[in-house]
Design an enzyme around this catalytic site. Sequence first.
Site, PDB file in Angstrom:
ATOM      1  N   GLY A   1       0.781  -1.231   0.000  1.00 45.27           N
ATOM      2  CA  GLY A   1       0.000   0.000   0.000  1.00 45.27           C
ATOM      3  C   GLY A   1       0.809   1.276   0.000  1.00 45.27           C
TER       4      GLY A   1
ATOM      5  N   PRO B   1       5.128  -4.513  -0.758  1.00 42.15           N
ATOM      6  CA  PRO B   1       5.002  -3.379  -1.667  1.00 42.15           C
ATOM      7  C   PRO B   1       4.799  -3.848  -3.095  1.00 42.15           C
ATOM      8  CG  PRO B   1       7.269  -3.621  -0.931  1.00 42.15           C
ATOM      9  CD  PRO B   1       6.463  -4.660  -0.212  1.00 42.15           C
ATOM     10  N   GLY B   2       3.853  -3.299  -3.778  1.00 46.74           N
ATOM     11  CA  GLY B   2       3.600  -3.660  -5.174  1.00 46.74           C
ATOM     12  C   GLY B   2       3.988  -2.507  -6.064  1.00 46.74           C
ATOM     13  N   ARG B   3       3.096  -1.505  -6.137  1.00 44.73           N
ATOM     14  CA  ARG B   3       3.336  -0.369  -7.043  1.00 44.73           C
ATOM     15  C   ARG B   3       4.571   0.422  -6.657  1.00 44.73           C
ATOM     16  NH1 ARG B   3      -2.009   2.052  -6.815  1.00 44.73           N
ATOM     17  NH2 ARG B   3      -2.426   0.101  -5.764  1.00 44.73           N
TER      18      ARG B   3
ATOM     19  N   ARG C   1      -7.674   2.543 -14.110  1.00 47.02           N
ATOM     20  CA  ARG C   1      -7.708   2.996 -12.716  1.00 47.02           C
ATOM     21  C   ARG C   1      -8.582   4.233 -12.500  1.00 47.02           C
ATOM     22  NH1 ARG C   1      -3.658   4.696 -10.382  1.00 47.02           N
ATOM     23  NH2 ARG C   1      -4.171   3.936  -8.305  1.00 47.02           N
TER      24      ARG C   1
ATOM     25  N   TYR D   1     -11.753   3.476 -10.077  1.00 49.64           N
ATOM     26  CA  TYR D   1     -11.827   3.997  -8.709  1.00 49.64           C
ATOM     27  C   TYR D   1     -11.316   5.430  -8.588  1.00 49.64           C
ATOM     28  CZ  TYR D   1      -7.346   1.328  -8.638  1.00 49.64           C
ATOM     29  OH  TYR D   1      -6.116   0.777  -8.922  1.00 49.64           O
TER      30      TYR D   1
ATOM     31  N   CYS E   1     -16.046   4.226 -26.476  1.00 51.02           N
ATOM     32  CA  CYS E   1     -17.386   4.785 -26.577  1.00 51.02           C
ATOM     33  C   CYS E   1     -18.046   4.832 -25.199  1.00 51.02           C
ATOM     34  CB  CYS E   1     -18.196   3.929 -27.548  1.00 51.02           C
ATOM     35  SG  CYS E   1     -19.782   4.624 -27.920  1.00 51.02           S
ATOM     36  N   GLU E   2     -17.389   5.528 -24.246  1.00 51.89           N
ATOM     37  CA  GLU E   2     -17.902   5.684 -22.886  1.00 51.89           C
ATOM     38  C   GLU E   2     -17.559   7.082 -22.406  1.00 51.89           C
ATOM     39  OE1 GLU E   2     -19.573   3.378 -21.479  1.00 51.89           O
ATOM     40  OE2 GLU E   2     -18.987   1.595 -22.607  1.00 51.89           O
TER      41      GLU E   2
END
Length: 290
Positions: free
Chosen positions: A96, A139-141, A182, A186, A213-214
């Site tokens: 995190g 830790p990831g990101r 992302r 969120y 198309c959003e």
Amino acid sequence: MVRVTAGVEAHTHEYIATAHEDQKFGFSITGGDAMEAVRRLRAAAGIDLLGLHSHIGSQIFDTSGFEVAARRVLALHARISDELGVELPELDLGGGFGIAYTTQDDPAEPAQLATEMTKIVEHECRAFDVAVPRLSIEPGRAIVGPSTCTLYEVGTVKEVALDGGARRTYVSVDGGMSDNIRTALYDADYSCTLASRGSDASPVLGRVVGKHCEAGDILVKDEFVPGDIAAGDLLAVPGTGAYCRSMASNYNHALRPPVIAVRDGVARAVVRRETVDDLLSTDVGVESNS
Ligand SMILES: Cc1ncc(COP(=O)(O)O)c(C=O)c1O
């Protein structure tokens, strides 16, 4: 390890805060499920229970959430020691650790976080009178996120009037929620910068949107971009080394872009661009009766 929910709401978007009670992850400490899981695992043949695990969320910039989580998880760890007579050898406080997605983000150095978290755990262990377990983090990101940026080519630009007389420049690019979900998923924040040239034009409030198309296909919600931004310019979005290519999709059968490694002026593809043949390779076709 037993994943527990420590009831901590990390200061982050609801969908990436993972230790409050009202969500799918983990056994509740306060509800008693975590203790029950430990009891059952201790009794189960062939299971070697190493310790408790908590992951309170992502994009966390200070250790206050970890401090509260550590205190609650170590309270359970101490209770396990008292009631079951076993001091679990490990403790995992999850990942995190925030990275800079925007010019406003100011992440702490990993060494500083490690020192602070070790101090917190040692302090809580002294308070509970238990030995300090082997501490791990996930830790990831923080490891891979800052290594990469995404380069987009600008397609069209349009200006809209907002309430109160303000204006916003929509900059549409040749990617979108299929290579970075992302923001749409969120509400993630990003900055971006003009990468293919310099510009002295006055900045205007921009919003970088994708080609899908959003209306929710937004990459960068709010960023000042040079007022002369135009089709053909390249825009760089930083911090895309984590949870972008790995979460990319073939939304509406869009092809996924390549990943290019660059070092000392030399570029090479480490993941090649997808082709229509890749997209159709799982298509088994229809047998003809004739
Ligand atoms: C259990 C667990 N640990 C660690 C991580 C890594 O999180 P981050 O990349 O924010 O450090 C995640 C991310 O989803 C996770 O679910």
